[in-house]
Design a protein around this motif. Structure first.
Motif, mmCIF file in Angstrom:
data_model
loop_
_atom_site.group_PDB
_atom_site.id
_atom_site.type_symbol
_atom_site.label_atom_id
_atom_site.label_comp_id
_atom_site.label_asym_id
_atom_site.label_seq_id
_atom_site.Cartn_x
_atom_site.Cartn_y
_atom_site.Cartn_z
ATOM 1 N N CYS A 74 -3.746 8.231 0.591
ATOM 2 C CA CYS A 74 -3.654 6.864 0.090
ATOM 3 C C CYS A 74 -4.446 6.739 -1.214
ATOM 4 N N THR A 75 -3.866 5.995 -2.175
ATOM 5 C CA THR A 75 -4.567 5.756 -3.446
ATOM 6 C C THR A 75 -4.797 4.281 -3.730
ATOM 7 N N THR A 76 -4.213 3.392 -2.926
ATOM 8 C CA THR A 76 -4.315 1.959 -3.209
ATOM 9 C C THR A 76 -5.527 1.296 -2.552
ATOM 10 N N ALA A 111 -8.127 10.555 -0.080
ATOM 11 C CA ALA A 111 -7.376 10.354 -1.328
ATOM 12 C C ALA A 111 -6.030 11.054 -1.305
ATOM 13 N N ASP A 112 -5.853 12.023 -0.408
ATOM 14 C CA ASP A 112 -4.573 12.724 -0.311
ATOM 15 C C ASP A 112 -3.532 11.927 0.455
ATOM 16 N N GLU A 133 0.826 -1.205 0.000
ATOM 17 C CA GLU A 133 0.000 0.000 0.000
ATOM 18 C C GLU A 133 0.862 1.257 0.000
ATOM 19 N N ASP A 134 0.267 2.400 -0.430
ATOM 20 C CA ASP A 134 1.069 3.626 -0.590
ATOM 21 C C ASP A 134 0.689 4.726 0.396
ATOM 22 N N CYS A 135 0.211 4.376 1.584
ATOM 23 C CA CYS A 135 -0.178 5.366 2.587
ATOM 24 C C CYS A 135 0.997 6.303 2.886
ATOM 25 N N ASP A 139 -9.508 2.806 -0.491
ATOM 26 C CA ASP A 139 -10.237 4.036 -0.186
ATOM 27 C C ASP A 139 -10.891 3.986 1.193
#
Length: 365
Positions: free
Chosen positions: A180-182, A177-178, A68-70, A184
């Motif tokens: 994390c994008t992987t 969305a600011d 994940e990209d948090c 919701d």
């Protein structure tokens, strides 16, 4: 509008519901109102939790290696933070780590694994750990934090003896969305719902200091109230080098207290935990925060070191509180800076964890 924070506390004790206007006033309160705010929040805290502090202990079952990209996370995909990275601990290693925290007074052990969510095999692995842990320590609560759950996984964890499930909302829906994008925001809400439906106690909270506005913070707190979270951990951003939010120092100790007070007023009878980052953001005001929060993590966090576990226990005792024992009876805890205009003043960089789970060194407990 209330006349004083004590008036607001009395209204809450009589069954009142915190409004957005009330919440805005709490976050906008002046520095010379801070002690009044804390004292008023303390009326709610003591009405529901007396002088007890619930001690929780983290065991990081799997560190780093997350897809994940948090943006806030040192374990994220692409993170250059020099954290410990390891795959699943063996059950006996997890039990040994948990026992360290239990011996130090923890009444809840939090078993955490990085990743978007567990496979069914991962759930079986954790279930085996929990069953062994409950055999040795039947009165200790176990909270699992494994990410986004698939259908049926919460039921499997409940059957194995898991008491609670943690999955933080982290921020408001509009802000999600600011960071994390992987996945919701809705994924997180659904997971908390699955945990509740399975009979697990829902634990869901926040990360503050990521650039959210006061309005977004209020949205997030009110969402947790609506969600019915039984315990709310408030994490203060630890801006690890090597993550997108490195160098982000937006919190002062006083504002951290205001945030904790907001959660207490919004959710008066909910367990409120001052969680990761408390040492570097609340700093010398940590003991004062215990008059608002009734729960904390003992010792180290997932990838960073906390203050010494004995220092935590001494702080609880010095502030006049007692550690909540696993069976619910209170037992005495082991005895043993000021705010300024610059959010970055006095900052202390996160100390990378080099002990405990995944190493050959004893944990901080």
């Amino acid at each position: 509008m209330f006349n004083s924070f004590h008036n607001l506390a009395d209204r809450q004790l009589a069954g009142g519901i915190l409004t957005r206007e009330d919440a805005q006033a709490i976050l906008a309160s002046a520095d010379d109102e801070l002690l009044e705010l804390v004292a008023a929040a303390a009326k709610l805290r003591r009405a529901h939790f007396a002088d007890t502090v619930k001690v929780n202990y983290l065991v990081n079952l799997k560190s780093g290696l997350c897809p994940e990209d948090c943006t806030y996370c040192s374990q994220r995909l692409g993170s250059a933070a020099e954290i410990l990275k390891y795959t699943w601990l063996k059950p006996e290693e997890a039990a040994e780590q948990a026992a360290s925290g239990i011996r130090a007074g923890a009444s809840r052990v939090c078993l955490v694994a990085s990743g978007k969510g567990p496979t069914d095999r991962d759930v079986d692995r954790v279930a085996t750990m929990v069953q062994g842990l409950k055999d040795e320590h039947p009165h200790v609560e176990v909270c699992a934090c494994l990410g986004i759950l698939k259908d049926g996984q919460a039921d499997r964890l409940k059957a194995a003896g898991v008491d609670a499930y943690n999955h933080n909302l982290n921020t408001s829906e509009s802000n999600y969305a600011d960071i994390c994008t992987t996945h919701d925001y809705a994924d997180r809400v659904r997971t908390v719902g699955k945990a509740k439906d399975a009979g697990l106690s829902p634990c869901s909270g926040l990360i503050v200091g990521m650039g959210e506005s006061n309005e977004e913070l209020i949205d997030a707190v009110f969402a947790l109230r609506e969600l019915g979270s039984d315990s709310i951990p408030v994490n203060f951003l630890m801006p690890f080098d090597g993550t997108p939010l490195e160098g982000t120092w937006l919190l002062t100790p006083a504002h951290c207290l205001r945030i904790l007070a907001l959660v207490r007023f919004a959710c008066p009878d909910t367990e409120l935990r001052m969680a990761g980052g408390r040492e570097m953001h609340l700093r010398s005001l940590q003991p004062l925060a215990l008059h608002v929060a009734n729960s904390l993590f003992l010792g180290d966090y997932l990838t960073s070191e906390g203050q010494a576990a004995q220092a935590d226990l001494d702080m609880i005792a010095d502030a006049g509180f007692t550690v909540l024992a696993p069976a619910g009876a209170a037992v005495p805890a082991a005895a043993g800076g000021t705010d300024d205009d610059s959010a970055a003043a006095g900052t202390v960089e996160p100390a990378i964890r080099r002990r405990g789970a995944g190493t050959g060194l004893a944990p901080n407990a």
